[in-house]
Design a protein around this motif. Structure first.
Motif, short mmCIF file in Angstrom:
data_model
loop_
_atom_site.label_atom_id
_atom_site.label_comp_id
_atom_site.label_asym_id
_atom_site.label_seq_id
_atom_site.Cartn_x
_atom_site.Cartn_y
_atom_site.Cartn_z
N VAL A 187 -4.78 -18.96 -48.15
CA VAL A 187 -5.39 -19.65 -47.00
C VAL A 187 -4.35 -20.22 -46.05
CG1 VAL A 187 -6.84 -21.58 -46.32
CG2 VAL A 187 -7.51 -20.15 -48.24
N PHE A 188 -3.30 -20.83 -46.57
CA PHE A 188 -2.34 -21.52 -45.71
C PHE A 188 -1.13 -20.66 -45.37
CE2 PHE A 188 -4.71 -25.26 -45.57
CZ PHE A 188 -5.19 -25.54 -46.83
N ALA A 189 -1.12 -19.40 -45.77
CA ALA A 189 -0.02 -18.51 -45.41
C ALA A 189 -0.09 -18.17 -43.92
CB ALA A 189 -0.08 -17.23 -46.24
N SER A 190 1.06 -17.99 -43.31
CA SER A 190 1.11 -17.73 -41.87
C SER A 190 0.73 -16.30 -41.53
CB SER A 190 2.51 -18.02 -41.33
OG SER A 190 3.46 -17.21 -42.00
N ALA A 191 0.88 -15.39 -42.49
CA ALA A 191 0.59 -13.98 -42.22
C ALA A 191 0.19 -13.29 -43.51
CB ALA A 191 1.82 -13.30 -41.63
N PHE A 192 -0.46 -12.15 -43.36
CA PHE A 192 -0.77 -11.33 -44.53
C PHE A 192 0.54 -10.85 -45.14
CE2 PHE A 192 -5.35 -10.70 -44.70
CZ PHE A 192 -5.73 -11.27 -43.51
N ASN A 193 0.64 -11.03 -46.45
CA ASN A 193 1.89 -10.67 -47.11
C ASN A 193 1.70 -9.80 -48.35
OD1 ASN A 193 0.67 -12.80 -48.40
ND2 ASN A 193 2.53 -13.97 -48.75
N TYR A 194 0.49 -9.39 -48.61
CA TYR A 194 0.22 -8.43 -49.68
C TYR A 194 -0.53 -7.26 -49.06
CZ TYR A 194 1.31 -12.39 -52.70
OH TYR A 194 1.92 -13.46 -53.31
N TRP A 195 -0.09 -6.05 -49.42
CA TRP A 195 -0.66 -4.84 -48.80
C TRP A 195 -0.92 -3.77 -49.84
CZ3 TRP A 195 -2.06 -5.40 -43.88
CH2 TRP A 195 -1.40 -6.36 -43.11
N GLY A 196 -1.96 -2.98 -49.56
CA GLY A 196 -2.18 -1.79 -50.34
C GLY A 196 -1.34 -0.65 -49.79
N GLN A 197 -1.53 0.53 -50.39
CA GLN A 197 -0.72 1.69 -49.99
C GLN A 197 -1.27 2.39 -48.76
OE1 GLN A 197 -3.05 1.74 -52.28
NE2 GLN A 197 -4.19 3.65 -51.92
N GLY A 198 -2.49 2.06 -48.38
CA GLY A 198 -3.09 2.66 -47.19
C GLY A 198 -3.94 3.87 -47.52
N THR A 199 -4.93 4.11 -46.67
CA THR A 199 -5.79 5.29 -46.80
C THR A 199 -6.01 5.88 -45.42
OG1 THR A 199 -7.88 6.13 -47.71
CG2 THR A 199 -7.96 3.95 -46.69
N GLN A 200 -5.90 7.20 -45.33
CA GLN A 200 -5.99 7.88 -44.03
C GLN A 200 -7.43 8.05 -43.61
OE1 GLN A 200 -3.39 9.16 -41.90
NE2 GLN A 200 -5.14 9.42 -40.52
N VAL A 201 -7.71 7.70 -42.37
CA VAL A 201 -9.01 7.96 -41.74
C VAL A 201 -8.75 8.83 -40.51
CG1 VAL A 201 -10.95 6.95 -40.49
CG2 VAL A 201 -10.07 5.83 -42.57
N THR A 202 -9.40 9.98 -40.49
CA THR A 202 -9.25 10.90 -39.37
C THR A 202 -10.63 11.18 -38.79
OG1 THR A 202 -7.31 11.93 -40.39
CG2 THR A 202 -8.42 13.15 -38.62
N VAL A 203 -10.76 10.91 -37.49
CA VAL A 203 -12.03 11.15 -36.79
C VAL A 203 -11.80 12.30 -35.81
CG1 VAL A 203 -13.89 10.15 -35.44
CG2 VAL A 203 -12.55 8.71 -37.01
N SER A 204 -12.40 13.42 -36.12
CA SER A 204 -12.15 14.61 -35.32
C SER A 204 -13.29 15.60 -35.50
CB SER A 204 -10.82 15.26 -35.72
OG SER A 204 -10.63 16.48 -35.03
N SER A 205 -13.55 16.35 -34.42
CA SER A 205 -14.56 17.40 -34.52
C SER A 205 -13.91 18.74 -34.86
CB SER A 205 -15.33 17.50 -33.20
OG SER A 205 -14.44 17.69 -32.12
#
Length: 118
Positions: free
Chosen positions: A100-118
């Protein structure tokens, strides 16, 4: 330590929907503010949505009304429901966490790709 694992990304046509999930391995999940960020090629990582432990939410203007963030404190999960997807939503989506009192997000996941395309 906080470990975050995202799932649910993929390829979808414009106007379609995707549901991203983030599972957190952490003690006292409920004390963390959770968020989703995204990073498109050649661009900086940007805020998508955040949710506090009590369920208060905040959205980027570009996704407000189309995306919904939610959390289940009993299951240590946070979900991003994405509707009416646009090509400009294409990015790697990251789940983040901060106390709550941290100034920024400091824990992250590895990420997941989202592609929106026809």
């Amino acid at each position: 330590q906080v470990q975050l694992v995202e799932s649910g990304g993929g390829l979808v046509q414009p106007g379609g929907s995707l549901r991203l999930s983030c599972a957190a391995s952490v003690r006292d999940f409920s004390i963390y503010i959770m968020g989703w960020y995204r990073q498109a090629p050649g661009k900086q990582r940007e805020l998508v949505a955040t949710i506090t432990s009590s369920g208060s939410t905040n959205y980027a203007d570009s996704v407000a009304g189309r995306f919904t963030i939610s959390r289940d404190n009993a299951k240590n999960t946070v979900v991003l429901q994405m509707n009416v997807l646009k090509p400009e939503d294409t990015a790697v989506y990251y789940c983040g966490a901060k106390r709550v009192f941290a100034s920024a997000f400091n824990y992250w996941g590895q990420g997941t790709q989202v592609t929106v395309s026809s």
